[in-house]
Motif scaffolding. Structure first.
Motif, PDB file in Angstrom:
ATOM      1  N   ALA A 116     -67.956 -22.366 196.912  1.00  0.00           N
ATOM      2  CA  ALA A 116     -67.081 -21.207 197.038  1.00  0.00           C
ATOM      3  C   ALA A 116     -66.104 -21.154 195.867  1.00  0.00           C
ATOM      4  O   ALA A 116     -65.908 -20.103 195.248  1.00  0.00           O
ATOM      5  N   SER A 117     -65.490 -22.294 195.511  1.00  0.00           N
ATOM      6  CA  SER A 117     -64.520 -22.265 194.415  1.00  0.00           C
ATOM      7  C   SER A 117     -65.236 -22.099 193.075  1.00  0.00           C
ATOM      8  O   SER A 117     -64.727 -21.441 192.176  1.00  0.00           O
ATOM      9  N   ARG A 118     -66.427 -22.674 192.948  1.00  0.00           N
ATOM     10  CA  ARG A 118     -67.173 -22.506 191.693  1.00  0.00           C
ATOM     11  C   ARG A 118     -67.465 -21.028 191.463  1.00  0.00           C
ATOM     12  O   ARG A 118     -67.269 -20.493 190.388  1.00  0.00           O
ATOM     13  N   LYS A 119     -67.915 -20.361 192.543  1.00  0.00           N
ATOM     14  CA  LYS A 119     -68.233 -18.942 192.407  1.00  0.00           C
ATOM     15  C   LYS A 119     -66.974 -18.110 192.178  1.00  0.00           C
ATOM     16  O   LYS A 119     -67.035 -17.011 191.626  1.00  0.00           O
ATOM     17  N   ALA A 120     -65.819 -18.642 192.603  1.00  0.00           N
ATOM     18  CA  ALA A 120     -64.566 -17.906 192.379  1.00  0.00           C
ATOM     19  C   ALA A 120     -64.115 -17.996 190.924  1.00  0.00           C
ATOM     20  O   ALA A 120     -63.545 -17.049 190.395  1.00  0.00           O
ATOM     21  N   VAL A 121     -64.365 -19.126 190.250  1.00  0.00           N
ATOM     22  CA  VAL A 121     -63.868 -19.269 188.875  1.00  0.00           C
ATOM     23  C   VAL A 121     -64.880 -18.821 187.828  1.00  0.00           C
ATOM     24  O   VAL A 121     -64.511 -18.486 186.709  1.00  0.00           O
ATOM     25  N   LEU A 122     -66.172 -18.797 188.185  1.00  0.00           N
ATOM     26  CA  LEU A 122     -67.188 -18.551 187.161  1.00  0.00           C
ATOM     27  C   LEU A 122     -67.053 -17.217 186.425  1.00  0.00           C
ATOM     28  O   LEU A 122     -67.229 -17.173 185.209  1.00  0.00           O
ATOM     29  N   PRO A 123     -66.732 -16.109 187.113  1.00  0.00           N
ATOM     30  CA  PRO A 123     -66.593 -14.855 186.360  1.00  0.00           C
ATOM     31  C   PRO A 123     -65.588 -14.974 185.210  1.00  0.00           C
ATOM     32  O   PRO A 123     -65.840 -14.478 184.108  1.00  0.00           O
ATOM     33  N   THR A 124     -64.469 -15.668 185.450  1.00  0.00           N
ATOM     34  CA  THR A 124     -63.475 -15.863 184.399  1.00  0.00           C
ATOM     35  C   THR A 124     -64.035 -16.741 183.289  1.00  0.00           C
ATOM     36  O   THR A 124     -63.923 -16.427 182.099  1.00  0.00           O
ATOM     37  N   VAL A 125     -64.636 -17.863 183.674  1.00  0.00           N
ATOM     38  CA  VAL A 125     -65.178 -18.791 182.677  1.00  0.00           C
ATOM     39  C   VAL A 125     -66.207 -18.072 181.801  1.00  0.00           C
ATOM     40  O   VAL A 125     -66.214 -18.216 180.580  1.00  0.00           O
ATOM     41  N   MET A 126     -67.046 -17.256 182.434  1.00  0.00           N
ATOM     42  CA  MET A 126     -68.117 -16.597 181.681  1.00  0.00           C
ATOM     43  C   MET A 126     -67.567 -15.512 180.772  1.00  0.00           C
ATOM     44  O   MET A 126     -67.965 -15.401 179.612  1.00  0.00           O
ATOM     45  N   SER A 127     -66.611 -14.706 181.281  1.00  0.00           N
ATOM     46  CA  SER A 127     -66.122 -13.611 180.444  1.00  0.00           C
ATOM     47  C   SER A 127     -65.299 -14.154 179.286  1.00  0.00           C
ATOM     48  O   SER A 127     -65.232 -13.540 178.225  1.00  0.00           O
ATOM     49  N   GLN A 128     -64.671 -15.321 179.472  1.00  0.00           N
ATOM     50  CA  GLN A 128     -63.884 -15.904 178.383  1.00  0.00           C
ATOM     51  C   GLN A 128     -64.720 -16.844 177.528  1.00  0.00           C
ATOM     52  O   GLN A 128     -64.181 -17.508 176.638  1.00  0.00           O
ATOM     53  N   ARG A 129     -66.009 -16.952 177.819  1.00  0.00           N
ATOM     54  CA  ARG A 129     -66.913 -17.824 177.061  1.00  0.00           C
ATOM     55  C   ARG A 129     -66.371 -19.239 176.972  1.00  0.00           C
ATOM     56  O   ARG A 129     -66.401 -19.857 175.914  1.00  0.00           O
ATOM     57  N   ASN A 130     -65.798 -19.718 178.078  1.00  0.00           N
ATOM     58  CA  ASN A 130     -65.325 -21.094 178.108  1.00  0.00           C
ATOM     59  C   ASN A 130     -66.397 -21.966 178.750  1.00  0.00           C
ATOM     60  O   ASN A 130     -67.533 -21.526 178.910  1.00  0.00           O
ATOM     61  N   LEU A 131     -66.038 -23.179 179.153  1.00  0.00           N
ATOM     62  CA  LEU A 131     -67.034 -24.108 179.672  1.00  0.00           C
ATOM     63  C   LEU A 131     -66.483 -24.835 180.890  1.00  0.00           C
ATOM     64  O   LEU A 131     -65.388 -25.395 180.839  1.00  0.00           O
TER      65      LEU A 131
END
Lengths: 293, 436
Positions: free
Chosen positions: B122-137
């Motif tokens: 649940a938390s992974r899916k909550a942060v992933l959109p941000t991580v992906m749009s910011q091209r972070n890791l």
């Protein structure tokens, strides 16, 4: 899964146990809310304090578990007394403020315990005879659940006696019905409120010492019980009889629906049934007949 | 001049429009959203995002502690190319909104080059959109259900095919065919059980029932009654957190015994056993890539070093913690490779991810034994192990895979395609990026 009378009877028996767990969690709240009209949001944290009291008594002082139960009552009752004297007594005329103030107390308690004991879970050792299973023919229930049912019955009996058969109980009921009128007859309502709050807190502590053995001791364990407790109290209407009936009824509904379908659905249905019930009977099953605050 | 309703609405909508346009002004070009650059000798900032309070704190606080231990260890050995790692530790408070908000803060304000964190899907899916749009890791250091192919994640825990594929046949062979599934009611247990059903069918087992308990619930009476009536040979459990502890305690209190009907769990490790009391955990089984009891020099060094350090107050190590520890070393190896290839000033999170392909941690670094990062899906090749809890709360390894098992995020969805470094490649050759 095959359905038979034996498994159904087992579900009913379990419903009794679930009901008694919810009722024992709600008893303290019933008394505080029913008598003083205080919406005690810190009730869950008082349960948590009871669990930690039992943990400390057992771990640091080596007190046996069965003795921890009444001692938790005393410790948390004293704690409730302090909260009442320091904070709650200034708020009796303002029920909404008690809600906010007790919520604040709950946050302080949770964080305080976290700072002292840390975030890692603690557990309680039980005597061997309590971690076994008792069979009555095809029916069976764990010894610990039987202890909780017995404990609930004794407490309900004791409170019925105190409330309806003693001089003190008459005073409590008088204050509940009309504080000013009671005061004009010379009853010290402040003192009655103080004692009932301490009593209710003590009951929460006792419940906590039981739940500690059933599950786990954590700083945030109380949050799970507070919703259930309010459910029982509101459905019951705030009186002792109402809470007993509401506890038994909701416990059985939960258990039977969980048996017929599943646990998650049972919880969902239970909430819906209660909402529908309160739509048509907002005063609950058995209203204490008090003036609405 | 008083504010009329019309004026208020106009101003408000102007503000909203400005707010909507504003972020695009700061969006950098194709190189990626990551604004800071590393330079030699300067600290390398990484985010550490775990719940230190709330219901998820039981396992996650330990992960945050072991992360700090690993960073201290790396820094003491000279850091990465001479630069120390500087962790920015943030409490996610067991709240999915906080996870997502704090992830943004870590990337945009603290300009971290990678984030280590999360414990639940649940938390992974909550942060992933941000991580992906910011091209972070994001380094995700625990098990999950798979069925994801994001270009911004590296996972060091086991996937379903490395978690229950060995456990189910082992239990069927040792205890019998009939099994009852119990899980917490959220995405990971449900997906895990979908996988487990497939393995069960292949092993010739029989599923007697499948029950889910609401997250955080501690009332197992109804489920245990159903189990009593169904009489399975063993129980397969994906119950997590405080519920898991209540489950094991009530299991014994209701008169069940681990000898006759053991629980085979994907979650009940050393931390959980310590929390429930050893006698409630004894006899049950766990599948994990790591156990504290693993007998090898690297693990002895890790356990002794960690427990003696200022972070080891909780007194145990755990598969989750070990996966967090190895993720720090995967980061180190990948960053060193990226620096060697591109020069320290040029390194971006995307380069670190690309460099992590095939990174191998040898026996001398990884306490669970050698592991490496899959160059296609960036999960980890590891050796699944099955342990049985002993009377003292430690685990005895009773079975382990002969060699490292490949991670397969789409093992039960073969039609979805194959996860490659670029994205999810379908049978017709089309590639979908950022599948979550």
């Amino acid at each position: 899964m095959d359905y038979s009378w034996v498994t159904f009877a087992n579900a009913l028996l379990l419903g009794l146990s679930i009901g008694s767990i919810w009722l024992i969690a709600a008893l303290g709240l019933t008394i505080i809310y029913g008598t003083a009209g205080v919406i005690n949001m810190a009730h869950g944290e008082l349960i948590m304090l009871g669990a930690y009291s039992a943990y400390c008594l057992q771990t640091y002082l080596g007190v046996s578990y069965l003795l921890c139960i009444p001692l938790s009552f005393v410790i948390v009752a004293l704690f409730g007394l302090v909260i009442e004297r320091v904070l709650i007594r200034y708020l009796y005329a303002r029920p909404l403020d008690t809600l906010l103030a007790t919520w604040g107390v709950s946050l302080v308690l949770m964080q305080g315990v976290r700072m002292i004991f840390g975030n890692d879970p603690k557990y309680i050792n039980m005597p061997q005879f309590l971690s076994s299973n008792v069979s009555f023919g095809p029916l069976s229930l764990s010894a610990f659940r039987i202890l909780i049912i017995a404990m609930t019955a004794v407490l309900v009996g004791a409170f019925w006696y105190v409330f309806y058969r003693t001089h003190f109980g008459i005073k409590i009921r008088a204050v509940t019905q009309n504080k000013e009128m009671a005061a004009s007859f010379g009853i010290n309502s402040q003192r009655i409120y103080m004692l009932t709050f301490a009593l209710g807190a003590g009951l929460a502590g006792l419940a906590g010492s039981l739940f500690a053995a059933l599950s786990i001791v954590l700083p945030n364990m109380g949050t799970g019980y507070i919703v259930q407790s309010f459910l029982v109290v509101v459905t019951g209407g705030g009186s002792l009889l109402g809470s007993v009936a509401a506890g038994a009824l909701t416990g059985e509904i939960q258990s039977v629906l969980a048996y017929l379908i599943n646990d998650t659905f049972a919880r969902f249905m239970l909430f819906i049934l209660i909402v529908v019930f309160l739509r048509f009977r907002p005063q609950g099953l058995f209203s204490a007949g008090a003036t609405r605050r | 001049m008083s504010i009329t309703r019309r004026r208020f609405i106009r101003n408000a909508s102007l503000t909203a429009a400005a707010a909507a346009v504003a972020p695009s002004l700061f969006l950098p070009g194709a190189k990626g959203a990551w604004g800071a650059t590393l330079s030699k000798g300067k600290p390398i900032k990484v985010g550490v995002l775990f719940s230190l309070t709330g219901g998820l704190a039981v396992p996650e606080e330990d992960s945050a502690l072991v992360m700090q231990y690993a960073i201290d260890e790396i820094n003491a050995a000279g850091g990465i190319n001479g630069s120390p790692i500087e962790p920015v530790i943030i409490d996610a408070k067991s709240d999915m909104n906080v996870y997502s908000e704090k992830m943004r803060e870590l990337i945009l304000r603290h300009k971290v080059i990678s984030v280590f964190g999360c414990y639940t899907s649940a938390s992974r899916k909550a942060v992933l959109p941000t991580v992906m749009s910011q091209r972070n890791l994001l380094f995700y250091p625990t098990c999950y259900e798979g069925a994801e192919c994001s270009q911004n994640v590296i996972c060091t825990g086991p996937l379903a095919n490395q978690h229950s594929r060995d456990l189910i046949p082992f239990m069927v062979k040792t205890f019998g065919k009939k099994v009852f599934f119990v899980g917490s009611n959220y995405v990971w247990p449900k997906e895990s059980n979908k996988n487990a059903k497939l393995w069960l069918e292949q092993a010739g087992g029989e599923l007697l029932g499948e029950e889910y308990i609401p997250l955080g619930s501690s009332e197992f009476g109804p489920i245990l009654n159903k189990i009593r009536a169904a009489k399975p040979d063993f129980i397969f459990s994906t119950v997590v957190g405080a519920s898991d502890i209540a489950f094991h305690r009530q299991f014994k209190q209701e008169g069940f015994s681990a000898d006759k009907m053991p629980i085979a769990s994907l979650t009940t490790g050393e931390i959980e056993t310590r929390a429930m009391g050893n006698e409630f955990g004894a006899g049950h089984f766990l599948s994990a890539p790591y156990f504290q009891a693993l007998d090898n020099p690297t693990n002895h060094r890790f356990v002794e070093g960690f427990l003696a350090s200022k972070y080891g107050k909780n007194g145990t190590t755990h598969y989750n913690m070990e996966e967090t520890y190895t993720s720090a070393y995967v980061f180190k190896a990948a960053l060193e490779k990226a620096i060697a290839g591109h020069g320290i000033e040029e390194v971006t999170p995307a380069m670190i991810r690309a460099a992590a392909a095939g990174v191998r941690l040898e026996d001398s670094v990884s306490p669970e034994g050698a592991v490496w990062i899959d160059e296609n899906n960036f999960n980890t090749w590891l050796v699944p192990k099955i342990g049985q809890c002993q009377a003292d709360g430690s685990f005895k390894i009773v079975s382990q895979a002969p060699s490292q098992v490949a991670p397969d995020p789409f093992s039960i969805y073969p039609d979805a395609g194959k996860c490659t470094a670029e994205g999810l490649k379908a049978a017709n050759g089309s590639i979908r990026k950022d599948v979550i």
